[in-house]
Design a protein around this motif. Structure first.
Motif, PDB file in Angstrom:
ATOM      1  N   MET A 117     -88.374  94.418 119.400  1.00 30.57           N
ATOM      2  CA  MET A 117     -89.116  94.333 118.422  1.00 30.57           C
ATOM      3  C   MET A 117     -90.412  94.277 118.565  1.00 30.57           C
ATOM      4  O   MET A 117     -91.188  93.212 119.293  1.00 30.57           O
ATOM      5  CB  MET A 117     -88.283  93.064 117.390  1.00 30.57           C
ATOM      6  CG  MET A 117     -86.921  93.563 117.136  1.00 30.57           C
ATOM      7  SD  MET A 117     -85.686  92.481 116.016  1.00 30.57           S
ATOM      8  CE  MET A 117     -86.430  92.656 114.205  1.00 30.57           C
ATOM      9  N   ALA A 118     -91.292  95.019 117.357  1.00 34.54           N
ATOM     10  CA  ALA A 118     -92.551  94.685 116.992  1.00 34.54           C
ATOM     11  C   ALA A 118     -92.253  93.545 116.185  1.00 34.54           C
ATOM     12  O   ALA A 118     -92.218  93.020 115.542  1.00 34.54           O
ATOM     13  CB  ALA A 118     -92.854  95.686 117.020  1.00 34.54           C
ATOM     14  N   PRO A 119     -93.618  92.868 116.448  1.00 40.16           N
ATOM     15  CA  PRO A 119     -93.951  91.445 115.053  1.00 40.16           C
ATOM     16  C   PRO A 119     -93.467  91.996 113.287  1.00 40.16           C
ATOM     17  O   PRO A 119     -92.995  91.171 112.880  1.00 40.16           O
ATOM     18  CB  PRO A 119     -95.608  91.373 115.024  1.00 40.16           C
ATOM     19  CG  PRO A 119     -95.748  91.534 115.871  1.00 40.16           C
ATOM     20  CD  PRO A 119     -94.815  93.304 116.542  1.00 40.16           C
ATOM     21  N   ALA A 120     -93.601  93.225 112.673  1.00 41.36           N
ATOM     22  CA  ALA A 120     -93.119  93.509 111.744  1.00 41.36           C
ATOM     23  C   ALA A 120     -91.949  94.630 111.936  1.00 41.36           C
ATOM     24  O   ALA A 120     -91.743  95.740 110.695  1.00 41.36           O
ATOM     25  CB  ALA A 120     -94.575  94.170 111.390  1.00 41.36           C
ATOM     26  N   SER A 121     -91.369  94.778 113.436  1.00 41.26           N
ATOM     27  CA  SER A 121     -90.457  95.602 113.112  1.00 41.26           C
ATOM     28  C   SER A 121     -89.094  95.572 111.823  1.00 41.26           C
ATOM     29  O   SER A 121     -89.164  94.210 111.646  1.00 41.26           O
ATOM     30  CB  SER A 121     -89.385  95.800 114.512  1.00 41.26           C
ATOM     31  OG  SER A 121     -90.503  96.259 114.967  1.00 41.26           O
ATOM     32  N   ASP A 122     -87.831  96.624 111.202  1.00 42.78           N
ATOM     33  CA  ASP A 122     -87.009  95.675 110.183  1.00 42.78           C
ATOM     34  C   ASP A 122     -86.507  95.660 111.207  1.00 42.78           C
ATOM     35  O   ASP A 122     -86.306  95.969 112.302  1.00 42.78           O
ATOM     36  CB  ASP A 122     -87.011  97.421 110.095  1.00 42.78           C
ATOM     37  CG  ASP A 122     -87.198  98.406 109.183  1.00 42.78           C
ATOM     38  OD1 ASP A 122     -88.449  97.684 108.815  1.00 42.78           O
ATOM     39  OD2 ASP A 122     -87.661  99.684 108.125  1.00 42.78           O
ATOM     40  N   VAL A 123     -84.814  95.180 110.880  1.00 38.87           N
ATOM     41  CA  VAL A 123     -83.814  93.992 111.191  1.00 38.87           C
ATOM     42  C   VAL A 123     -83.036  94.915 110.382  1.00 38.87           C
ATOM     43  O   VAL A 123     -82.560  94.706 109.511  1.00 38.87           O
ATOM     44  CB  VAL A 123     -84.068  92.790 110.584  1.00 38.87           C
ATOM     45  CG1 VAL A 123     -82.778  92.086 111.096  1.00 38.87           C
ATOM     46  CG2 VAL A 123     -85.192  91.641 110.890  1.00 38.87           C
ATOM     47  N   ASP A 124     -82.091  95.615 111.212  1.00 38.57           N
ATOM     48  CA  ASP A 124     -80.812  96.661 110.787  1.00 38.57           C
ATOM     49  C   ASP A 124     -79.785  96.247 111.320  1.00 38.57           C
ATOM     50  O   ASP A 124     -79.857  95.840 112.609  1.00 38.57           O
ATOM     51  CB  ASP A 124     -81.252  97.651 112.090  1.00 38.57           C
ATOM     52  CG  ASP A 124     -82.223  98.851 111.463  1.00 38.57           C
ATOM     53  OD1 ASP A 124     -82.618  98.683 109.743  1.00 38.57           O
ATOM     54  OD2 ASP A 124     -83.396  99.234 112.474  1.00 38.57           O
ATOM     55  N   LEU A 125     -78.842  95.644 110.459  1.00 39.42           N
ATOM     56  CA  LEU A 125     -77.995  94.972 111.188  1.00 39.42           C
ATOM     57  C   LEU A 125     -76.615  95.893 109.858  1.00 39.42           C
ATOM     58  O   LEU A 125     -76.643  96.253 109.304  1.00 39.42           O
ATOM     59  CB  LEU A 125     -77.856  93.578 109.982  1.00 39.42           C
ATOM     60  CG  LEU A 125     -78.866  92.756 110.030  1.00 39.42           C
ATOM     61  CD1 LEU A 125     -79.105  91.743 108.660  1.00 39.42           C
ATOM     62  CD2 LEU A 125     -78.398  91.753 111.459  1.00 39.42           C
ATOM     63  N   LEU A 126     -75.448  95.381 111.006  1.00 39.73           N
ATOM     64  CA  LEU A 126     -74.177  95.690 110.663  1.00 39.73           C
ATOM     65  C   LEU A 126     -73.216  95.058 110.766  1.00 39.73           C
ATOM     66  O   LEU A 126     -73.103  94.495 111.594  1.00 39.73           O
ATOM     67  CB  LEU A 126     -73.409  96.919 112.001  1.00 39.73           C
ATOM     68  CG  LEU A 126     -71.610  97.395 111.722  1.00 39.73           C
ATOM     69  CD1 LEU A 126     -71.650  98.507 110.267  1.00 39.73           C
ATOM     70  CD2 LEU A 126     -71.891  98.326 112.880  1.00 39.73           C
ATOM     71  N   PHE A 127     -72.883  94.595 109.303  1.00 39.61           N
ATOM     72  CA  PHE A 127     -71.249  93.853 109.059  1.00 39.61           C
ATOM     73  C   PHE A 127     -70.611  94.684 109.156  1.00 39.61           C
ATOM     74  O   PHE A 127     -69.432  95.810 108.179  1.00 39.61           O
ATOM     75  CB  PHE A 127     -71.949  93.574 107.748  1.00 39.61           C
ATOM     76  CG  PHE A 127     -72.783  92.293 107.561  1.00 39.61           C
ATOM     77  CD1 PHE A 127     -73.133  91.110 107.778  1.00 39.61           C
ATOM     78  CD2 PHE A 127     -73.574  93.327 106.687  1.00 39.61           C
ATOM     79  CE1 PHE A 127     -74.562  90.541 107.550  1.00 39.61           C
ATOM     80  CE2 PHE A 127     -75.435  92.200 106.520  1.00 39.61           C
ATOM     81  CZ  PHE A 127     -75.753  91.239 106.844  1.00 39.61           C
ATOM     82  N   LEU A 128     -69.287  94.073 110.016  1.00 37.43           N
ATOM     83  CA  LEU A 128     -68.688  95.023 110.800  1.00 37.43           C
ATOM     84  C   LEU A 128     -67.454  93.462 110.091  1.00 37.43           C
ATOM     85  O   LEU A 128     -67.409  92.909 110.025  1.00 37.43           O
ATOM     86  CB  LEU A 128     -68.167  94.963 111.741  1.00 37.43           C
ATOM     87  CG  LEU A 128     -67.643  96.223 112.847  1.00 37.43           C
ATOM     88  CD1 LEU A 128     -67.749  97.244 112.226  1.00 37.43           C
ATOM     89  CD2 LEU A 128     -67.681  96.005 114.698  1.00 37.43           C
TER      90      LEU A 128
END
Length: 918
Positions: A117-128
């Protein structure tokens, strides 16, 4: 993929076992959900800010390597997500005895899943979830998202069952790609394990060829969107050719096929050699560092290395200016070299895929190509030119050059395994090979025999063969020129110029380039011309004038190549003078006999003139798209025509009196054809001073004759005419003369967004100013017809004093932010030798909309008469050349007056630049 944080004594947020009990203690007295969320967000915001400050400080300690930092940011994000999940499941929505349906796993996907992750990258989450989402799971997810949003994180999320993931992943390649990189962050681990097992057995293993083809098509389309070139001067670090996404594509495909978690595992599988993996590692580290710096400078996700950002990033990465080049140029050279290596690694990997029949080799070219018999030692493998026996191949170093010759001769693409072998054996090309007559014969045949030399040159350059065979070329490989004029790096520009020359030889531009085509067709020394074209910029990047240094280098190479003494001298002369014709045509008044006489003396022979014309044409066309236009074409043709006549018939052809008489005769014939009476013609010809006659085309003098005909003393007459032959609009004015008129006309034109490329102004014996400007719009074309009425109105209002140009420029004179980092030191020179009757003042500085107005106003205020102005623009740089006299009609002979005037011009430039920045 776990990694220790990059920091000694890292923040407790990285250790949930230590951090969560402390967080629980902070929340213990709170019972309202809102208060719990607020306290959690406050605690995590403080922890995140402190941890990010540590990560950033650590990164600035090794600013060219970001691997540890991007892992640390991912781990910090893990800590945040874990803490928020803990609060949501234990404080906000606790369950005493959850059922099987009330299980939730939180997974990282995409780049976050890869723990990069770069400092301003998105946080991509999968709620399973195991089955359809329950009210409890919905509440947990909702609370988590609100807290993450309150932390100002940019969240990408989805809530799915394992079955949903398989179904959606089957139909959507983007979803499938994100699932390749899933990683459990927190929650119910068996659920994440089930997802992994079923993805591999039920989806990934059954769809390998489909996934590979889709990723490669995606890559090709992405490159096309980003400009299709590795050497785009403002590259996208993430999406561009040779950027991070290319490396990630290799990783996705490798993981999909081989189940690897890290690129180093591809070495054990035989896909990459250790050296190739090292190049992968170094490129990835460097590109991530660049991306992290971009995010930190902008404070948001920015992936384009714009010109202004390049300077900042170079500074942060420790690149310093020196006497030869700016730090930013060294930085971009490193960037492009890494991008080239990424391209090579991609080729190697794709070959491996073809060998394993995972990817089909391109067959379209083979389908329509007549098979040609290959020379001994080469074979056709899947439609690619391959090496029959690698051990035998490397026994003779000349085989490296023969490979490129055979590829060009047959039109077959070189097999990546052959490229790999070449790249690994460049040390075979030593001084003995470089001076071997057969090696030189092969290289010159690559340039001269097959009609498309750029194909082999580009591939040789990418693999390092060109720099190995001509070591003097190595310093300019991937060398960026930090200006808005050159679209390519120096090596790519040189190859583009050779490509432009080959196009003329193939007869592709008989209408656009009639003179160059004619010269080529009549016969020319091709060996000299091709070598000079390839080497013309070889001296760049050093403190010395690149034309002088390049000429010395070119002499050395031509001598090594066994050229005759005469040809060696011609190559050296062409490289030394490759800017001469362009400079004279674009920065001088080529109607001035002295200019033509001096140029003819410098060129000396018709043969050199012809060679220089073709080289100049290819040099300009090789700068980038839209750099060549009809304006430059007309100037060069006229200069060639006039000089050729002088060289063929003697320099007396350039006699000023003779040219005046010819101009008067031409106008007389034209006016007779238009029905003018003899008395009116005599009156028109007698009303102009001698200087008027050689300076203008006959058709422009006819326009002035019409405008002057029976004009009233207070009248202002204007003629606007699109001159498509010159790619400009001719703007002619006639009005009563008074001081400063030229400057006011410049102001009026510039206010309408016009770029003045040439201008002439004369005064008639009866007191009228006759001024003509050739102007272009912002795109370098004539003004559109529908803009001419407004242009006329603005000019008239300015001349009548209704618009004051100086005031109007206050809001229009600002340079674009991305252009501000370009440095063009101002040079002001006075030349009393370049013209028989005028002083030439040349001003070389940064361009801006009101510059010409400021300069001409300063000259007028100091009683300097401007007779003509020639304006040459090179991106953000401009060279304005003024042919002037003092108030008594004399040259500026007094040194003290010249120094005073230079000071005032510099002051006008500086004041205007300061005004523009405010």
């Amino acid at each position: 993929m776990q990694s220790a944080p990059a920091l000694p004594g890292a923040h407790a947020i990285f250790e949930p076992g230590n951090f969560l009990p402390r967080l629980d203690a902070e929340l213990s007295g709170l019972d309202q959900p809102r208060n719990i969320r607020s306290a959690t967000v406050a605690a995590l915001a403080e922890a995140r800010a402190a941890a990010m400050a540590d990560i950033e400080a650590g990164f600035l300690g090794h600013p060219r390597a970001a691997r540890e930092s991007v892992r640390a940011i991912a781990m910090l994000t893990d800590g945040i997500v874990t803490a928020i999940h803990h609060v949501a499941t234990t404080h906000l929505h606790p369950l005493r005895s959850p059922s099987d349906a009330e299980r939730l796993a939180v997974l990282a996907v995409g780049g976050y899943g890869r723990a990069e992750m770069a400092p301003a990258s998105d946080v991509d989450l999968l709620f399973l979830t195991p089955y359809k989402i329950t009210p409890w799971a919905e509440s947990v997810v909702e609370s988590m998202l609100y807290m993450l949003w309150d932390l100002k994180l940019k969240i990408g999320h989805s809530i799915r069952t394992v079955d949903d993931c398989l179904r959606l992943g089957t139909g959507d390649m983007t979803i499938r790609t994100s699932l390749v990189e899933h990683r459990l962050v927190t929650g119910h681990a068996p659920l994440a394990q089930e997802l992994g097992t079923r993805l591999w057995s039920e989806l990934f293993e059954k769809t390998i060829p489909e996934f590979v083809e889709a990723k490669l098509e995606e890559r090709a389309a992405r490159h096309q969107r980003q400009g299709g070139q590795r050497y785009v001067l403002e590259p996208n670090v993430k999406e561009g050719k040779g950027g991070l996404r290319d490396l990630q594509t290799l990783y996705w495909i490798a993981k999909y096929i081989h189940h690897v978690d890290r690129a180093v595992e591809l070495v054990d599988l035989g896909v990459f050699t250790r050296d190739e993996h090292l190049a992968f590692w170094q490129a990835e580290d460097f590109l991530w560092a660049v991306r992290c710096h971009l995010h930190l400078i902008a404070g948001r996700p920015v992936d384009v290395l714009s010109f202004d950002m390049q300077v900042e990033v170079a500074k942060r990465m420790g690149y310093a200016d020196n006497a030869a080049r700016r730090g930013v140029e060294y930085f971009m050279q490193d960037y492009f070299r890494h991008a080239t290596r990424v391209g090579e690694l991609t080729r190697v990997f794709l070959t491996e895929l073809e060998a394993r029949h995972v990817r089909s080799a391109p067959f379209l070219g083979r389908l329509f190509r007549r098979r040609r018999k290959l020379k001994a030692g080469f074979v056709d493998q899947h439609g690619r030119l391959a090496i029959q026996d690698e051990a035998a191949f490397v026994q003779d170093p000349l085989n490296i050059l023969r490979l490129f010759e055979e590829a060009l001769r047959t039109g077959i693409l070189i097999h990546p395994d052959a490229m790999r072998l070449v790249a690994a054996n460049l040390d075979l090309i030593d001084d003995q090979v470089r001076s071997d007559p057969e090696a030189i014969r092969i290289f010159m045949d690559l340039l001269l025999r097959h009609g498309n030399p750029e194909r082999s040159l580009r591939r040789m350059n990418e693999l390092g063969v060109l720099a190995a065979f001509i070591p003097e070329f190595e310093p300019v490989v991937a060398m960026m020129q930090f200006n808005l004029y050159h679209h390519y790096t120096v090596d790519e520009h040189s190859i583009q110029c050779v490509a432009a020359l080959a196009e003329i030889e193939r007869g592709e531009h008989p209408e656009d380039l009639p003179l160059s085509s004619e010269i080529i067709n009549e016969g020319i020394n091709r060996r000299v011309l091709y070598l000079a074209t390839l080497l013309h910029d070889i001296g760049k990047g050093r403190p010395e004038d690149h034309s002088i240094l390049g000429a010395r280098i070119a002499r050395r190479i031509a001598t090594r190549f066994g050229f005759s003494p005469e040809d060696v001298e011609t190559v050296e002369w062409l490289v030394r003078n490759h800017l001469l014709m362009s400079d004279v045509a674009q920065k001088r008044d080529i109607s001035d006999p002295r200019t033509l006489r001096d140029f003819a003396k410098a060129v000396k022979t018709r043969k050199r003139l012809d060679l220089l014309l073709v080289l100049t044409t290819c040099d300009i066309r090789g700068v980038g798209p839209n750099t060549w236009n009809n304006w430059k074409a007309v100037l060069l043709r006229k200069l060639h025509q006039e000089t050729a006549a002088a060289l063929d018939n003697g320099l007396e052809e350039l006699n000023r009196d003779k040219r005046q008489n010819e101009a008067k005769r031409s106008l007389r014939h034209l006016l007779i054809a238009k029905g003018w009476e003899a008395r009116e013609i005599r009156s028109e010809i007698s009303r102009h001073y001698d200087a008027y006659w050689p300076g203008l085309p006959t058709e422009t003098q006819a326009v002035f004759a019409q405008l002057l005909h029976r004009i009233g003393h207070d009248e202002i007459r204007i003629d606007l005419h699109p001159d498509t032959d010159r790619d400009a609009t001719r703007t002619a004015f006639v009005l009563a003369d008074h001081p400063g008129i030229f400057s006011r006309l410049c102001g009026a034109l510039t206010l309408m967004g016009a770029n003045v490329v040439d201008a002439r102004t004369y005064t008639t014996r009866d007191g009228y100013a006759t001024a003509v400007f050739w102007i272009q719009d912002a795109e370098g074309h004539p003004f559109a017809e529908d803009r001419l009425p407004r242009l006329r109105q603005t000019i008239l209002r300015t001349l009548k004093g209704e618009i004051v140009a100086r005031e109007a420029f206050a809001t229009r004179d600002k340079p674009k932010k991305r252009n501000r980092e370009f440095r063009f030191p101002t040079h002001v020179t006075f030349d009393n030798e370049g013209s028989d009757i005028y002083t030439i003042i040349e001003v070389d500085t940064r361009d801006r909309p009101g510059l010409l107005y400021d300069l001409t106003r300063t000259l007028a205020a100091n009683h300097i008469q401007i007779v003509s102005a020639v304006i040459a623009t090179y991106g953000a740089q401009v060279v304005d050349s003024f042919y002037v006299k003092d108030m008594f009609g004399l040259k500026l002979h007094s040194e003290s007056k010249r120094l005073s005037l230079e000071k005032k011009l510099r002051s006008a430039i500086a004041d205007g630049a300061k005004r523009a920045e405010e």
